[in-house]
Design a protein around this motif. Structure first.
Motif, PDB file in Angstrom:
ATOM      1  N   ILE A 130       0.927  -1.098  -0.087  1.00 41.69           N
ATOM      2  CA  ILE A 130       0.067   0.019   0.056  1.00 41.69           C
ATOM      3  C   ILE A 130       0.883   1.144  -0.071  1.00 41.69           C
ATOM      4  N   ARG A 131       0.870   1.983  -1.037  1.00 43.30           N
ATOM      5  CA  ARG A 131       1.571   3.250  -1.306  1.00 43.30           C
ATOM      6  C   ARG A 131       0.817   4.423  -1.553  1.00 43.30           C
ATOM      7  N   ILE A 132       1.644   5.516  -1.058  1.00 45.82           N
ATOM      8  CA  ILE A 132       1.097   6.934  -1.387  1.00 45.82           C
ATOM      9  C   ILE A 132       1.898   7.695  -2.443  1.00 45.82           C
ATOM     10  N   GLN A 133       1.203   8.342  -3.320  1.00 48.30           N
ATOM     11  CA  GLN A 133       2.024   9.104  -4.384  1.00 48.30           C
ATOM     12  C   GLN A 133       1.626  10.435  -4.124  1.00 48.30           C
ATOM     13  N   GLN A 134       2.213  11.425  -4.290  1.00 47.88           N
ATOM     14  CA  GLN A 134       1.977  13.000  -4.322  1.00 47.88           C
ATOM     15  C   GLN A 134       1.700  13.307  -5.524  1.00 47.88           C
ATOM     16  N   ARG A 135       0.424  13.911  -5.714  1.00 50.49           N
ATOM     17  CA  ARG A 135       0.213  14.576  -7.065  1.00 50.49           C
ATOM     18  C   ARG A 135       0.525  15.892  -7.102  1.00 50.49           C
ATOM     19  N   ASN A 136      -0.410  16.845  -7.013  1.00 50.53           N
ATOM     20  CA  ASN A 136       0.100  18.306  -7.128  1.00 50.53           C
ATOM     21  C   ASN A 136      -0.620  19.077  -6.048  1.00 50.53           C
ATOM     22  N   GLY A 137       0.184  19.937  -5.301  1.00 49.10           N
ATOM     23  CA  GLY A 137      -0.360  20.521  -4.078  1.00 49.10           C
ATOM     24  C   GLY A 137      -0.554  19.358  -3.082  1.00 49.10           C
ATOM     25  N   ARG A 138      -1.776  19.622  -2.201  1.00 50.75           N
ATOM     26  CA  ARG A 138      -2.094  18.619  -1.468  1.00 50.75           C
ATOM     27  C   ARG A 138      -2.808  17.465  -1.843  1.00 50.75           C
ATOM     28  N   LYS A 139      -2.886  16.901  -3.208  1.00 54.76           N
ATOM     29  CA  LYS A 139      -3.468  16.036  -3.768  1.00 54.76           C
ATOM     30  C   LYS A 139      -2.783  14.878  -3.727  1.00 54.76           C
ATOM     31  N   THR A 140      -3.342  13.619  -3.318  1.00 57.77           N
ATOM     32  CA  THR A 140      -2.606  12.338  -3.049  1.00 57.77           C
ATOM     33  C   THR A 140      -3.368  11.237  -3.785  1.00 57.77           C
ATOM     34  N   LEU A 141      -2.622   9.961  -4.083  1.00 50.80           N
ATOM     35  CA  LEU A 141      -3.054   8.969  -4.727  1.00 50.80           C
ATOM     36  C   LEU A 141      -2.508   7.808  -4.066  1.00 50.80           C
ATOM     37  N   THR A 142      -3.410   6.823  -3.534  1.00 51.09           N
ATOM     38  CA  THR A 142      -3.050   5.578  -2.909  1.00 51.09           C
ATOM     39  C   THR A 142      -3.130   4.477  -3.761  1.00 51.09           C
ATOM     40  N   THR A 143      -2.084   3.676  -3.733  1.00 54.45           N
ATOM     41  CA  THR A 143      -2.090   2.415  -4.804  1.00 54.45           C
ATOM     42  C   THR A 143      -2.049   1.175  -4.097  1.00 54.45           C
ATOM     43  N   LEU A 144      -2.643   0.147  -4.271  1.00 51.92           N
ATOM     44  CA  LEU A 144      -2.410  -1.216  -3.837  1.00 51.92           C
ATOM     45  C   LEU A 144      -2.138  -2.111  -4.819  1.00 51.92           C
ATOM     46  N   GLN A 145      -0.943  -2.921  -4.572  1.00 54.74           N
ATOM     47  CA  GLN A 145      -0.539  -3.760  -5.608  1.00 54.74           C
ATOM     48  C   GLN A 145      -0.190  -5.040  -4.906  1.00 54.74           C
ATOM     49  N   GLY A 146      -0.003  -6.368  -5.537  1.00 55.35           N
ATOM     50  CA  GLY A 146       0.379  -7.450  -5.082  1.00 55.35           C
ATOM     51  C   GLY A 146      -0.597  -8.096  -4.597  1.00 55.35           C
ATOM     52  N   LEU A 147      -1.908  -7.894  -4.922  1.00 60.36           N
ATOM     53  CA  LEU A 147      -3.079  -8.743  -4.366  1.00 60.36           C
ATOM     54  C   LEU A 147      -3.186 -10.179  -4.775  1.00 60.36           C
ATOM     55  N   PRO A 148      -3.287 -10.964  -3.859  1.00 57.36           N
ATOM     56  CA  PRO A 148      -3.161 -12.400  -4.439  1.00 57.36           C
ATOM     57  C   PRO A 148      -4.359 -12.760  -5.413  1.00 57.36           C
ATOM     58  N   LYS A 149      -4.180 -13.688  -6.272  1.00 57.73           N
ATOM     59  CA  LYS A 149      -5.220 -14.177  -7.324  1.00 57.73           C
ATOM     60  C   LYS A 149      -6.662 -14.526  -6.871  1.00 57.73           C
ATOM     61  N   GLN A 150      -6.677 -14.882  -5.446  1.00 60.38           N
ATOM     62  CA  GLN A 150      -7.812 -15.469  -4.708  1.00 60.38           C
ATOM     63  C   GLN A 150      -8.993 -14.038  -4.743  1.00 60.38           C
ATOM     64  N   TYR A 151      -8.597 -12.795  -4.773  1.00 57.22           N
ATOM     65  CA  TYR A 151      -9.314 -11.685  -4.592  1.00 57.22           C
ATOM     66  C   TYR A 151      -9.520 -11.047  -5.850  1.00 57.22           C
ATOM     67  N   ASP A 152     -10.870 -10.675  -5.966  1.00 60.14           N
ATOM     68  CA  ASP A 152     -11.425 -10.055  -6.951  1.00 60.14           C
ATOM     69  C   ASP A 152     -11.084  -8.487  -6.970  1.00 60.14           C
ATOM     70  N   PRO A 153     -10.185  -7.942  -7.848  1.00 54.39           N
ATOM     71  CA  PRO A 153      -9.814  -6.368  -7.610  1.00 54.39           C
ATOM     72  C   PRO A 153     -11.106  -5.459  -7.898  1.00 54.39           C
ATOM     73  N   LYS A 154     -11.757  -6.151  -8.775  1.00 59.15           N
ATOM     74  CA  LYS A 154     -12.889  -5.140  -9.216  1.00 59.15           C
ATOM     75  C   LYS A 154     -13.886  -5.077  -7.970  1.00 59.15           C
ATOM     76  N   LYS A 155     -14.287  -6.142  -7.414  1.00 58.74           N
ATOM     77  CA  LYS A 155     -15.163  -6.173  -6.125  1.00 58.74           C
ATOM     78  C   LYS A 155     -14.612  -5.391  -4.985  1.00 58.74           C
ATOM     79  N   LEU A 156     -13.266  -5.624  -4.915  1.00 61.55           N
ATOM     80  CA  LEU A 156     -12.531  -4.707  -3.725  1.00 61.55           C
ATOM     81  C   LEU A 156     -12.630  -3.056  -4.144  1.00 61.55           C
ATOM     82  N   LEU A 157     -12.223  -2.993  -5.245  1.00 56.87           N
ATOM     83  CA  LEU A 157     -12.413  -1.495  -5.475  1.00 56.87           C
ATOM     84  C   LEU A 157     -13.746  -0.780  -5.524  1.00 56.87           C
ATOM     85  N   LYS A 158     -14.692  -1.691  -5.804  1.00 49.79           N
ATOM     86  CA  LYS A 158     -16.169  -1.146  -5.557  1.00 49.79           C
ATOM     87  C   LYS A 158     -16.486  -1.033  -3.967  1.00 49.79           C
TER      88      LYS A 158
END
Length: 131
Positions: free
Chosen positions: A52-80
């Motif tokens: 779980i990482r955070i990336q700085q965009r512009n100003g105070r805006k940030t973006l959080t990324t989640l990577q390395g999710l095991p295959k047993q989890y559906d990323p679309k359902k998690l995102l929802k």
């Protein structure tokens, strides 16, 4: 053991025999030998962790990324579920190197960690990065 020689001024010069250090891996387990030709080990592998990482965009805006999710989890359902619970927008990005990466707006690191651990994921495989 030392060898003494006389230099040109007549003073004794002490020379110690040099030892050549043996090639050793300081991070190897005890009793495990280091083999420089053995490239089968995946040194520094982070493929078995969920990042779980955070990336700085512009100003105070940030973006959080989640990577390395095991295959047993559906990323679309998690995102929802993330978007609904955290009241933020997000997207699913398909990266060649990292696989499927979930991106969420804002700093959602603690929210994601709590959500995943509360829903049965082991907290020891989750790495939270950031400032």
């Amino acid at each position: 053991m030392s060898v003494q020689n006389l230099n040109t001024n007549g003073h004794a010069l002490t020379i110690f025999p040099t030892q050549i250090p043996q090639l050793a891996d300081p991070f190897a387990d005890e009793g495990e030998e280091f083999n420089i030709e053995d490239n089968t080990k995946d040194v520094g592998s982070q493929s078995n962790y969920l990042h779980i990482r955070i990336q700085q965009r512009n100003g105070r805006k940030t973006l959080t990324t989640l990577q390395g999710l095991p295959k047993q989890y559906d990323p679309k359902k998690l995102l929802k579920a993330f978007k609904k619970d955290f009241a933020c927008n997000g997207t699913l990005v398909d990266d060649e190197k990292m696989g499927e990466v979930i991106q969420l707006q804002g700093d959602q690191r603690t929210n994601i960690y709590k959500f995943l651990t509360d829903n049965g994921m082991d907290g020891s495989i989750i790495k939270v990065h950031g400032f």
